[in-house]
Design an enzyme around this catalytic site. Structure first.
Site, PDB file in Angstrom:
ATOM      1  N   LYS A 196       1.088  -1.416   0.254  1.00 21.53           N
ATOM      2  CA  LYS A 196       0.089  -0.060   0.029  1.00 21.53           C
ATOM      3  C   LYS A 196       0.696   1.574  -0.201  1.00 21.53           C
ATOM      4  O   LYS A 196       1.612   0.881   0.109  1.00 21.53           O
ATOM      5  CB  LYS A 196      -0.889  -0.358   0.953  1.00 21.53           C
ATOM      6  CG  LYS A 196      -1.479  -1.024   1.394  1.00 21.53           C
ATOM      7  CD  LYS A 196      -3.003  -1.452  -0.088  1.00 21.53           C
ATOM      8  CE  LYS A 196      -3.544  -2.648  -0.810  1.00 21.53           C
ATOM      9  NZ  LYS A 196      -4.733  -2.741   0.605  1.00 21.53           N
TER      10      LYS A 196
HETATM   11  C1  LIG Z   1      -5.563  -4.516   1.128  1.00 17.62           C
HETATM   12  C2  LIG Z   1      -6.849  -3.888   1.012  1.00 17.62           C
HETATM   13  C3  LIG Z   1      -7.902  -4.432   2.288  1.00 17.62           C
HETATM   14  C4  LIG Z   1      -7.417  -4.716   3.552  1.00 17.62           C
HETATM   15  O1  LIG Z   1      -6.038  -4.474   4.087  1.00 17.62           O
HETATM   16  P1  LIG Z   1      -5.691  -5.425   4.827  1.00 17.62           P
HETATM   17  O2  LIG Z   1      -4.817  -4.186   5.967  1.00 17.62           O
HETATM   18  O3  LIG Z   1      -4.101  -6.350   3.663  1.00 17.62           O
HETATM   19  O4  LIG Z   1      -6.632  -6.497   5.805  1.00 17.62           O
HETATM   20  C5  LIG Z   1      -9.277  -3.769   2.448  1.00 17.62           C
HETATM   21  N1  LIG Z   1      -9.578  -3.273   1.432  1.00 17.62           N
HETATM   22  C6  LIG Z   1      -9.258  -2.704  -0.351  1.00 17.62           C
HETATM   23  C7  LIG Z   1      -9.829  -1.943  -0.818  1.00 17.62           C
HETATM   24  C8  LIG Z   1      -7.814  -3.326  -0.127  1.00 17.62           C
HETATM   25  O5  LIG Z   1      -7.292  -3.300  -1.274  1.00 17.62           O
END
Ligand SMILES: *Cc1c(COP(=O)(O)O)cnc(C)c1O
Length: 376
Positions: free
Chosen positions: A181
């Protein structure tokens, strides 16, 4: 193999983590409080943010804070990571899908409005690829229905719409700090809200349901050790070790954002003129943080392009398999064909490598490989 996404860790990040390890607080300490202030500042809310253990935990916490329970409906997009939907089911809600806008792949406000019933409790949009949802239109749909607008901003921390930061656009906003991210705490997430009430409910839920708030206690003369439990919660606390990494990373978020924009511009310049390709949409007023570079290939050869890039040592990804087609939702009666815009977007989509440490030479190698494939 060139990865499609990757964290960027520097010596300051490492030093920040090491400092916490040498100190007194591994969790529930000052680094968490600092990170919660720092996240609120980026999100444009008074805060503090509620730091949690993942983006998934942030979504679950946000649904719980919204008061979602059995019998309630949550409207969301099929073009997302499935946790956007399944975390609502943990609260007993029924998930109702609605289609996306053809350009951004974000939840379409008209489709969301058509899915509203008197049981709608939350409308959950996703800032797909890092491009903010049409929050004003979705907030109107939600508020007219007496529902809460939740923005899953796992892709878009640091972005804005019409000058308003992602985090101040919706009633509740959730972030993910997974390594791919826009910034990372290894695993981690956060919930922000302009509403003190929603924020307090989120903090209570991620803190196992403890209450020490004098105004809420039923018994007030017990002593300083005393607490009460009034509602269900979970331990979703982010430790100080990881919060320190987050604050250190936040110091470079503007740099990460700028580099992601440069990479996007470079891909766009080389690929936008090719008929069979479609580069990501960018609406006026939106300032995305390009977590993904979602290219679309219109000639039905997405799988072949995926395999061609892999053979060239280039990591790519498909974001996402339409969530309503997953067996857990098919078993509830959802069918392929119900959301043609999201399904077409998903069938054409391929996410090219996108991360701040990607070099121009790497980007050019990806571009050459794509152009060779399409014969441009
Ligand atoms: C990555 C992601 C999540 C979940 O996040 P995690 O930290 O991996 O639990 C939820 N929604 C979207 C759109 C994502 O890309």
């Amino acid at each position: 193999m060139l990865p499609y996404g990757r964290q960027s860790i520097d010596e300051n990040d490492i030093a920040a983590v090491a400092e916490v390890l040498r100190g007194n607080w591994l969790t529930t300490g000052p680094a968490v409080a600092q990170f919660e202030k720092d996240v609120a500042a980026v999100a444009g809310v008074p805060g503090p943010a509620v730091a949690v253990t993942s983006g998934t935990a942030a979504l679950h916490t946000a649904y719980a804070a919204s008061g979602v329970g059995p019998g309630d409906e949550v409207i969301t997009t099929p073009l997302t990571f499935f946790a956007t939907a399944t975390t609502a089911m943990w609260q007993g809600a029924r998930v109702v899908f609605a289609d996306v806008s053809e350009d951004t792949g974000n939840l379409d406000p008209d489709a969301a409005a058509a899915a509203v019933t008197d049981r709608t409790k939350v409308i959950a949009g996703v800032d797909y690829g890092g491009h903010p949802i049409d929050a004003p239109a979705l907030a109107k749909v939600a508020h007219d229905a007496g529902a809460v607008l939740l923005e899953d901003a796992a892709h878009s921390v640091g972005g804005s719409l019409d000058g308003v930061p992602v985090g101040a656009l919706a009633d509740l906003t959730t972030f993910s700090f997974f390594p791919t991210k826009n910034l990372t705490t290894a695993e981690g997430g956060a919930v922000v809200s302009p509403s003190d009430e929603l924020l307090a409910a989120a903090r209570n839920f991620k803190g196992i349901g403890y209450t020490r708030d004098e105004a809420k206690l039923r018994v007030t003369d017990e002593g300083p050790w005393y607490y009460e439990v009034h509602s269900l919660g979970l331990n979703y606390r982010l430790p100080d070790v990881l919060a320190a990494l987050g604050s250190s990373q936040l110091g470079r978020l503007a740099q990460f954002k700028a580099r992601r924009q440069e990479i996007t511009d470079r891909y766009n310049a080389a690929l936008a003129d090719i008929d069979v390709l479609r580069t990501p949409a960018h609406r006026a007023g939106a300032e995305p943080v390009w977590h993904l570079y979602p290219l679309r290939i219109l000639d039905g050869r997405r799988r072949e392009l995926f395999e061609h890039l892999h053979a060239d040592g280039i990591g790519v990804q498909v974001n996402y398999i339409p969530v309503h087609t997953q067996p857990i939702f098919a078993d509830l009666g959802w069918r392929k064909g119900q959301f043609p815009i999201a399904e077409a977007y998903s069938a054409q989509e391929i996410s090219l490598p996108m991360f701040p440490d990607l070099t121009d030479a790497d980007v050019d190698r990806v571009i050459d490989s794509v152009r060779t494939f399409v014969g441009a």
